[in-house]
Design an enzyme around this catalytic site. Structure first.
Site, PDB file in Angstrom:
ATOM      1  N   HIS A  95       9.369  15.838   9.673  1.00  0.00           N
ATOM      2  CA  HIS A  95       8.207  16.170   8.849  1.00  0.00           C
ATOM      3  C   HIS A  95       8.398  17.446   8.035  1.00  0.00           C
ATOM      4  O   HIS A  95       7.442  18.076   7.600  1.00  0.00           O
ATOM      5  CB  HIS A  95       6.935  16.208   9.706  1.00  0.00           C
ATOM      6  CG  HIS A  95       6.368  14.826   9.887  1.00  0.00           C
ATOM      7  ND1 HIS A  95       7.161  13.778  10.277  1.00  0.00           N
ATOM      8  CD2 HIS A  95       5.141  14.317   9.696  1.00  0.00           C
ATOM      9  CE1 HIS A  95       6.420  12.682  10.328  1.00  0.00           C
ATOM     10  NE2 HIS A  95       5.183  12.977   9.984  1.00  0.00           N
ATOM     11  N   ASP A 161      -2.462  21.254  13.237  1.00  0.00           N
ATOM     12  CA  ASP A 161      -3.568  20.366  12.847  1.00  0.00           C
ATOM     13  C   ASP A 161      -3.224  18.891  13.056  1.00  0.00           C
ATOM     14  O   ASP A 161      -4.104  18.050  13.138  1.00  0.00           O
ATOM     15  CB  ASP A 161      -3.896  20.548  11.354  1.00  0.00           C
ATOM     16  CG  ASP A 161      -4.489  21.907  11.072  1.00  0.00           C
ATOM     17  OD1 ASP A 161      -4.806  22.633  12.027  1.00  0.00           O
ATOM     18  OD2 ASP A 161      -4.639  22.245   9.882  1.00  0.00           O
ATOM     19  N   GLU A 277     -10.891  27.903  10.858  1.00  0.00           N
ATOM     20  CA  GLU A 277     -10.053  27.562   9.695  1.00  0.00           C
ATOM     21  C   GLU A 277     -10.947  27.590   8.462  1.00  0.00           C
ATOM     22  O   GLU A 277     -12.098  28.063   8.526  1.00  0.00           O
ATOM     23  CB  GLU A 277      -9.394  26.186   9.856  1.00  0.00           C
ATOM     24  CG  GLU A 277      -8.189  26.192  10.763  1.00  0.00           C
ATOM     25  CD  GLU A 277      -7.200  25.054  10.488  1.00  0.00           C
ATOM     26  OE1 GLU A 277      -7.319  24.387   9.437  1.00  0.00           O
ATOM     27  OE2 GLU A 277      -6.301  24.843  11.332  1.00  0.00           O
TER      28      GLU A 277
HETATM   29  P1  FAD Z   1      11.820  18.370  11.645  1.00  0.00           P
HETATM   30  O1  FAD Z   1      11.386  18.248  10.241  1.00  0.00           O
HETATM   31  O2  FAD Z   1      12.463  17.204  12.250  1.00  0.00           O
HETATM   32  O3  FAD Z   1      12.734  19.678  11.829  1.00  0.00           O
HETATM   33  C1  FAD Z   1      12.349  20.921  11.301  1.00  0.00           C
HETATM   34  C2  FAD Z   1      13.435  21.970  11.560  1.00  0.00           C
HETATM   35  O4  FAD Z   1      13.491  22.230  12.951  1.00  0.00           O
HETATM   36  C3  FAD Z   1      14.828  21.529  11.160  1.00  0.00           C
HETATM   37  O5  FAD Z   1      15.575  22.630  10.711  1.00  0.00           O
HETATM   38  C4  FAD Z   1      15.404  20.992  12.442  1.00  0.00           C
HETATM   39  O6  FAD Z   1      16.821  21.076  12.461  1.00  0.00           O
HETATM   40  C5  FAD Z   1      14.775  21.931  13.460  1.00  0.00           C
HETATM   41  N1  FAD Z   1      14.572  21.275  14.749  1.00  0.00           N
HETATM   42  C6  FAD Z   1      13.949  20.124  15.006  1.00  0.00           C
HETATM   43  N2  FAD Z   1      13.944  19.877  16.325  1.00  0.00           N
HETATM   44  C7  FAD Z   1      14.574  20.910  16.908  1.00  0.00           C
HETATM   45  C8  FAD Z   1      14.902  21.240  18.237  1.00  0.00           C
HETATM   46  N3  FAD Z   1      14.598  20.441  19.261  1.00  0.00           N
HETATM   47  N4  FAD Z   1      15.564  22.389  18.473  1.00  0.00           N
HETATM   48  C9  FAD Z   1      15.908  23.229  17.466  1.00  0.00           C
HETATM   49  N5  FAD Z   1      15.636  22.940  16.178  1.00  0.00           N
HETATM   50  C10 FAD Z   1      14.976  21.804  15.910  1.00  0.00           C
HETATM   51  N6  FAD Z   1       2.820  23.097  10.856  1.00  0.00           N
HETATM   52  C11 FAD Z   1       1.974  23.957  11.478  1.00  0.00           C
HETATM   53  O7  FAD Z   1       2.401  24.998  11.969  1.00  0.00           O
HETATM   54  N7  FAD Z   1       0.644  23.684  11.555  1.00  0.00           N
HETATM   55  C12 FAD Z   1       0.111  22.524  11.080  1.00  0.00           C
HETATM   56  O8  FAD Z   1      -1.084  22.320  11.189  1.00  0.00           O
HETATM   57  C13 FAD Z   1       0.967  21.598  10.457  1.00  0.00           C
HETATM   58  N8  FAD Z   1       0.512  20.420  10.001  1.00  0.00           N
HETATM   59  C14 FAD Z   1       1.373  19.533   9.431  1.00  0.00           C
HETATM   60  C15 FAD Z   1       0.873  18.295   9.006  1.00  0.00           C
HETATM   61  C16 FAD Z   1       1.714  17.375   8.433  1.00  0.00           C
HETATM   62  C17 FAD Z   1       1.169  16.050   7.970  1.00  0.00           C
HETATM   63  C18 FAD Z   1       3.086  17.698   8.255  1.00  0.00           C
HETATM   64  C19 FAD Z   1       4.015  16.726   7.587  1.00  0.00           C
HETATM   65  C20 FAD Z   1       3.597  18.915   8.666  1.00  0.00           C
HETATM   66  C21 FAD Z   1       2.736  19.848   9.265  1.00  0.00           C
HETATM   67  N9  FAD Z   1       3.200  21.081   9.723  1.00  0.00           N
HETATM   68  C22 FAD Z   1       2.339  21.949  10.344  1.00  0.00           C
HETATM   69  C23 FAD Z   1       4.599  21.501   9.511  1.00  0.00           C
HETATM   70  C24 FAD Z   1       5.453  21.178  10.712  1.00  0.00           C
HETATM   71  O9  FAD Z   1       5.153  22.027  11.795  1.00  0.00           O
HETATM   72  C25 FAD Z   1       6.935  21.387  10.393  1.00  0.00           C
HETATM   73  O10 FAD Z   1       7.301  20.632   9.285  1.00  0.00           O
HETATM   74  C26 FAD Z   1       7.787  20.981  11.590  1.00  0.00           C
HETATM   75  O11 FAD Z   1       9.118  21.352  11.364  1.00  0.00           O
HETATM   76  C27 FAD Z   1       7.723  19.511  11.761  1.00  0.00           C
HETATM   77  O12 FAD Z   1       8.241  19.127  12.991  1.00  0.00           O
HETATM   78  P2  FAD Z   1       9.306  17.967  13.041  1.00  0.00           P
HETATM   79  O13 FAD Z   1       9.424  17.619  14.451  1.00  0.00           O
HETATM   80  O14 FAD Z   1       8.983  16.861  12.127  1.00  0.00           O
HETATM   81  O15 FAD Z   1      10.570  18.812  12.531  1.00  0.00           O
END
Ligand code: FAD
Length: 533
Positions: A95, A161, A277
């Protein structure tokens, strides 16, 4: 099985030809992981995309669906120990916006959703009810952490969120929502981590043990290791939530009230809200934006009737959690708190729902958008931490200026208390006691309207950053995206030296999370190491 081995060998040979490595293809095949090393085209395709849909990386060499931390350790050891090396990126739920979890020509470790198929699977969440914490796999989604903890009447304290994000993904950034003023971000609510470093060592870390690694990894953008287990703090789960929205036309009154509400963090539970918020309403159509249909469609709020100042209204969003046993006092508590606020009279919108339904509110919006084909579109999101002293300038220049009454998506704004953030973590925030998150969560649409186009919104983001620079508003990007060394050094400021030092200690070959574009892998192209910072 034989075909997939053949495909994998072919893919590895492709890498060797492409980048001139002399890695023995069997090195990966011989890893003997318990999970699955896949070159299935759909796995590879998924791993080269993310929620942002702004970048498509060259495909990874292979995707590892790990069954355990040991699988990941073996993979990284192979990358670290081989003469020529290859990159490894953890991918949670993908994400990210700008390719942060991608790695071209390396191996993506698919942390979330790796429970399919047969064979061994990553461990399930384990709740420790007496100690009030839960141990979870790094790829676990927060929705599943919630479900597991609720079985014991417990729940994590600090949220995002949206719950379809992985634990490792949000802990690599910060993890924030309306509870952060009170409990700090998610990274302030972790007791212990298991991490596989860039050398392939599997280490347990906490405040007491390997504490440098612990603090570096929290908010560390995946640079120092892959989080395979997190021990997350829990509290007794509330049963219900009173969810309230009130409107303002005066920005100063709005921020004064928000700042007042977050200053109550030290008060007893009955004397404060549990979540603070807010969002900006610059475009009438967006009063019912995708984040939730809250205002009743039968009673639409007419922005024009509320005399918005400069065409903009502000909505404060607050909640109070409660237990059915305390339901008799909730009305009084909310009334007393609302009396102290300065919103436009008669703009109080209230709803009452189960705690789980409140936490999972954005998923409902996701399902609606998906059904209209509006979820899988480009998302040129921009998230900024703005210092409190400059939030008024930001309002004038951006909400009432650059945006020009068109928003193309929700714009969140809420303050947080800096002392709830641990300054030893890697995350960067402004240097003031209170700072705001401003999240411009816009979707680009190809519908012929110029103001909805990706180009228009991307340009507007650039304009906003330039305006902040010119006006001396020292914003820090949250979920930062930069492409040059200078920009990253500037982002980290005084913390750069420490960040770099930690990188050299825990991932000296710059194998991990290359999609963040902070460090260049130091692989040997011929006989000498490629120079990098
Ligand atoms: P990915 O996109 O898969 O990875 C993000 C980064 O983290 C990459 O660099 C990856 O290599 C690294 N990573 C992933 N897993 C690990 C691991 N296990 N160990 C070490 N590194 C790792 N953020 C907020 O803080 N608050 C919110 O309310 C919020 N709402 C969101 C709502 C939506 C619809 C979306 C799309 C995003 C939102 N986000 C929010 C942002 C979100 O927290 C970040 O994009 C987060 O990185 C997404 O997690 P993911 O698991 O999809 O990570």
């Amino acid at each position: 099985m034989a075909t997939s081995k053949l495909l994998l060998t072919f893919a590895i040979c492709r890498l060797i030809v492409t980048v001139g490595l002399t890695l023995d293809p069997t090195e990966l095949l011989l890893l003997g992981v318990d999970g699955q090393l896949s070159v299935d085209p759909s796995d590879v395709e998924t791993a080269s995309l993310d929620f942002g849909l702004l970048t498509r990386a060259a495909p990874p060499l292979a995707v590892l669906h790990p069954a355990s931390a040991q699988d990941i350790a073996q993979l990284i050891k192979a990358a670290y120990g081989s003469d020529f090396g290859f990159t490894v990126s953890a991918r949670g739920h993908g994400h990210s916006i700008n390719g942060q979890a991608q790695t071209a020509n390396g191996v993506v470790v698919q942390m979330s959703g790796s429970k399919r198929g047969s064979g061994r699977k990553p461990p399930q969440p384990r709740v420790w009810p007496r100690e009030k914490y839960v141990d979870v796999w790094g790829g676990e989604l927060w929705i599943d952490v919630l479900r597991s903890s609720l079985e014991y009447g417990l729940a994590p304290k600090s949220w995002t969120d949206y719950l379809y994000l992985s634990v490792g993904g949000t802990l690599s950034n910060a993890g924030i929502s309306g509870q952060a003023f009170n409990h700090g971000p998610q990274i302030s609510n972790v007791h212990e981590l298991d991490v596989v470093t860039g050398k392939g060592e599997l280490l347990t870390c906490s405040e007491e043990q390997n504490s440098e690694l612990f603090h570096a990894v929290l908010g560390g953008l995946g640079q120092f290791g892959i989080i395979t287990r997190a021990r997350i703090s829990l509290e007794p789960a509330p049963q219900r939530v009173r969810w309230i929205r009130v409107l303002y036309s005066n920005f100063s009154a709005f921020t004064r009230d928000q700042e007042y509400l977050i200053s109550l963090h030290g008060e007893a539970g009955s004397q404060k809200f549990d979540y603070v918020e807010g969002f900006v309403i610059a475009d009438e159509g967006l009063i019912n934006n995708w984040r939730s249909s809250f205002f009743s469609p039968r009673n639409p709020v007419k922005i024009s009737s509320l005399e918005p100042n400069g065409g903009v209204l502000y909505c404060l969003e607050i909640t109070k959690n409660y237990h059915e046993s305390t339901a008799s006092t909730i009305d009084k508590e909310v009334e007393l708190l609302l009396k102290r606020l300065d919103f436009i009279p008669a703009t109080v919108f209230t709803t009452d729902l189960l705690y789980v339904d409140f936490l999972d509110r954005v998923h409902k919006a996701e399902l609606k958008l998906r059904s209209k084909g509006l979820w899988e579109v480009p998302h040129p999101w921009l998230n900024l931490f703005v210092p409190k002293s400059k939030i008024g300038d930001f309002d004038k220049g951006v909400f009432k200026g650059i945006l020009g009454n068109k928003t193309s998506g929700p714009i969140l704004i809420y303050p947080m208390n800096k002392h709830k953030w641990d300054c030893r973590s890697s995350v960067v925030t402004p240097d003031e006691d209170v700072f705001y998150l401003v999240a411009l969560l816009r979707s680009a649409l190809d519908n012929g309207e110029e103001t909805h186009s990706l180009e228009y919104l991307t340009n507007q983001n650039r304009q906003i950053l330039k305006f902040c620079d010119d006006a001396g508003i020292n914003v820090k990007q949250y979920l930062p995206h930069y492409t040059t060394h200078e920009e990253w050094m500037d982002h980290f400021g005084n913390n750069w030296d420490r960040f770099y030092q930690m990188k050299m200690e825990f991932d000296p070959r710059h194998i991990l999370a290359s999609g963040q574009q902070i460090f260049t892998p130091t692989f040997r192209s011929s006989s000498k190491m490629v120079a990098s910072w």
